[in-house]
Design an enzyme around this catalytic site. Structure first.
Site, short mmCIF file in Angstrom:
data_model
loop_
_atom_site.label_atom_id
_atom_site.label_comp_id
_atom_site.label_asym_id
_atom_site.label_seq_id
_atom_site.Cartn_x
_atom_site.Cartn_y
_atom_site.Cartn_z
N ASN A 161 -10.31 -0.20 -0.08
CA ASN A 161 -8.86 -0.11 0.00
C ASN A 161 -8.25 -0.75 -1.25
O ASN A 161 -8.34 -1.96 -1.44
CB ASN A 161 -8.40 -0.84 1.27
CG ASN A 161 -6.89 -0.86 1.42
OD1 ASN A 161 -6.15 -0.47 0.52
ND2 ASN A 161 -6.43 -1.34 2.55
N CYS B 277 0.82 -1.23 0.00
CA CYS B 277 0.00 0.00 0.00
C CYS B 277 0.85 1.28 0.00
O CYS B 277 0.35 2.35 -0.32
CB CYS B 277 -0.96 0.00 1.18
SG CYS B 277 -1.95 -1.48 1.28
N HIS C 256 -3.24 7.14 2.56
CA HIS C 256 -3.67 5.81 2.12
C HIS C 256 -5.06 5.52 2.70
O HIS C 256 -5.30 5.73 3.88
CB HIS C 256 -2.66 4.76 2.59
CG HIS C 256 -3.13 3.36 2.39
ND1 HIS C 256 -3.66 2.93 1.19
CD2 HIS C 256 -3.17 2.30 3.23
CE1 HIS C 256 -4.00 1.65 1.31
NE2 HIS C 256 -3.72 1.24 2.53
N1 ACO Z 1 -18.53 -8.88 9.53
C1 ACO Z 1 -18.97 -9.20 10.75
N2 ACO Z 1 -18.15 -9.62 11.73
C2 ACO Z 1 -16.84 -9.68 11.44
C3 ACO Z 1 -16.32 -9.37 10.19
C4 ACO Z 1 -17.22 -8.96 9.20
N3 ACO Z 1 -16.82 -8.62 7.96
N4 ACO Z 1 -14.97 -9.54 10.22
C5 ACO Z 1 -14.66 -9.96 11.44
N5 ACO Z 1 -15.80 -10.06 12.18
C6 ACO Z 1 -15.93 -10.46 13.57
C7 ACO Z 1 -14.81 -11.39 14.02
O1 ACO Z 1 -15.07 -12.72 13.66
C8 ACO Z 1 -14.84 -11.16 15.50
O2 ACO Z 1 -15.90 -11.92 16.05
P1 ACO Z 1 -15.72 -12.65 17.47
O3 ACO Z 1 -15.53 -11.52 18.44
O4 ACO Z 1 -16.98 -13.38 17.61
O5 ACO Z 1 -14.51 -13.51 17.32
C9 ACO Z 1 -15.24 -9.70 15.63
O6 ACO Z 1 -15.85 -9.33 14.39
C10 ACO Z 1 -14.06 -8.79 15.88
O7 ACO Z 1 -13.02 -9.13 14.94
P2 ACO Z 1 -11.71 -8.30 14.83
O8 ACO Z 1 -10.85 -8.87 13.79
O9 ACO Z 1 -11.16 -8.15 16.23
O10 ACO Z 1 -12.32 -6.93 14.32
P3 ACO Z 1 -11.74 -5.50 14.48
O11 ACO Z 1 -12.57 -4.72 15.39
O12 ACO Z 1 -10.26 -5.54 14.75
O13 ACO Z 1 -11.97 -4.92 13.02
C11 ACO Z 1 -10.60 -4.42 11.12
C12 ACO Z 1 -11.33 -5.52 11.91
C13 ACO Z 1 -11.64 -3.49 10.55
C14 ACO Z 1 -9.83 -5.05 9.96
C15 ACO Z 1 -9.66 -3.69 12.08
O14 ACO Z 1 -8.78 -4.58 12.71
C16 ACO Z 1 -8.88 -2.63 11.46
O15 ACO Z 1 -9.37 -1.55 11.24
N6 ACO Z 1 -7.62 -2.91 11.15
C17 ACO Z 1 -6.77 -1.97 10.48
C18 ACO Z 1 -6.16 -2.60 9.37
C19 ACO Z 1 -6.84 -2.33 8.08
O16 ACO Z 1 -7.72 -1.54 7.92
N7 ACO Z 1 -6.33 -3.02 7.13
C20 ACO Z 1 -6.74 -2.81 5.80
C21 ACO Z 1 -5.78 -3.40 4.90
S1 ACO Z 1 -4.14 -3.21 5.31
C22 ACO Z 1 -3.48 -1.95 4.49
O17 ACO Z 1 -4.10 -1.25 3.78
C23 ACO Z 1 -2.06 -1.70 4.66
#
Ligand code: ACO
Length: 332
Positions: free
Chosen positions: A288, A111, A258
């Site tokens: 993204n 990215c 980004h």
């Molecule tokens: N829909 C519904 N529930 C979901 C989904 C979904 N699409 N995805 C995960 N869940 C659930 C999980 O299974 C988990 O359930 P559980 O508690 O029963 O186990 C719960 O939601 C929480 O999961 P987490 O992975 O802890 O979710 P989080 O709050 O961390 O959100 C996210 C995930 C949005 C990816 C977050 O970690 C984030 O913002 N990360 C930043 C990284 C990012 O945005 N990366 C993008 C690409 S990387 C880049 O561009 C360099």
């Protein structure tokens, strides 16, 4: 000697996939995706490829710059999802658009790729090797995604953005007294965190390997680790870039970041104590697109007249590697 962006271009696949469309594939909802990421829809390639999108974006950028493909001296395509390992995407683009005189190669910093490509072009120009370059971020991440994995498939989109950069022999001073060009650059990599965001291509395989391992060919991410990394490292490297250029956040007109996640962008603005209205966003519409996010957003802002000559911009990204960077520049 410095460089200025004289043309921008972008290309997106036609097919729009909404959060509700994805909720038909995996157990998720529009509310969950919008709340956690800010994304409502994204474009997904059904006919386009990384090189066809890149070529369209380049053609648009050249048209805006008023240049022909034969004028191009250097093409750098930043991508982590090329359709071929060989030849590289930049050579495909060179052939597609007819930039016969250009030197062409790919660069993979995920990215952060477009930013790294911009900085590489800047370094070549500074060294006196080339006078112009087409720099591109192009991705078809949809083929690297496990569409049964709800934690990943909701995040990404496909698309390409390009910028044509040129050097000028004389300093160009804008009406507001600012000198056009790059003011500072910061880039960094932390390979120790490489497995936080990964996608394996293929394993070791030859007649002498005892057991050929089957690899998982899809993107794997520890979302929370990436979140922590981004919200700490992006404001830190922007602050360093501002300090190197002798500016504060108040001196910046636009922060073109980004587009991974709206919560990351809001957190960066808060940590920098910068006004959130200076952080344009398009991730709600396109998701993204990895290396393509910054140039596609730049192109949209440019074509909508939201970037003016003399505006001071910060471009900043982070990505797999892990990699990160920031550049401060005055738009010409
Ligand atoms: N829909 C519904 N529930 C979901 C989904 C979904 N699409 N995805 C995960 N869940 C659930 C999980 O299974 C988990 O359930 P559980 O508690 O029963 O186990 C719960 O939601 C929480 O999961 P987490 O992975 O802890 O979710 P989080 O709050 O961390 O959100 C996210 C995930 C949005 C990816 C977050 O970690 C984030 O913002 N990360 C930043 C990284 C990012 O945005 N990366 C993008 C690409 S990387 C880049 O561009 C360099």
């Amino acid at each position: 000697m410095t460089i200025k962006i004289t043309g921008t271009g972008s290309a997106l696949p036609e097919k729009t996939v909404t959060n509700s469309d994805i909720a038909k594939l995996v157990d998720t909802s529009d509310d969950w995706i919008r709340e956690r990421t800010g994304i409502s829809e994204r474009r997904i390639a059904t006919n386009d490829t990384v090189s066809s999108l890149a070529s369209k974006a380049c053609t648009n950028a050249l048209e805006m710059a008023g240049r022909n493909a034969e004028d191009v001296e250097l093409i750098i395509v930043a991508t982590c999802s090329p359709e071929f390992l060989l030849p590289c995407c930049a050579c495909q683009v060179q052939s597609d658009i007819g930039a016969h005189k250009a030197v062409a190669f790919d660069l993979n910093a995920a990215c952060s790729g477009f930013l790294f490509a911009l900085n590489t072009a800047y370094a070549y120009v500074q060294a006196g090797l080339y006078k112009n370059a087409l720099i591109v971020g192009s991705e078809v991440l949809s083929k690297l995604i496990d569409w049964t994995d709800r934690s990943i498939c909701v995040l990404f989109g496909d698309g390409a953005g390009a910028a044509f950069v040129e050097t000028s022999d004389i300093d160009e001073i804008c009406e507001n007294g600012r000198k056009v060009g790059v003011e500072s650059i910061v880039m960094g990599s932390d390979g120790t965190k490489g497995m936080t965001l990964s996608c394996m291509e293929r394993g070791l395989a030859n007649p002498y390997v005892e057991k050929i391992e089957k690899v998982n060919p899809y993107v794997h991410m520890d979302g929370q680790e990436v979140y922590k990394f981004a919200t700490r490292q992006v404001p830190a490297c922007i602050s360093t870039a501002l300090e190197k250029a002798g500016f504060t956040t108040d001196d910046i007109d636009l922060f073109v970041l980004h587009q991974a996640n709206i919560r990351i962008i809001e957190s960066v603005a808060k940590r920098l104590k910068a006004d959130i209205s200076k952080f344009p966003v398009n991730l709600n519409r396109v998701g993204n697109m990895s290396s393509a996010t910054i140039p596609v957003l730049l192109d949209e802002l440019n074509r909508d007249g939201k970037i003016k000559k003399g505006d001071r911009l910060v471009l900043s990204g982070f990505g797999a590697g892990l990699t990160y960077g920031a550049s401060v520049l005055v738009w010409g």
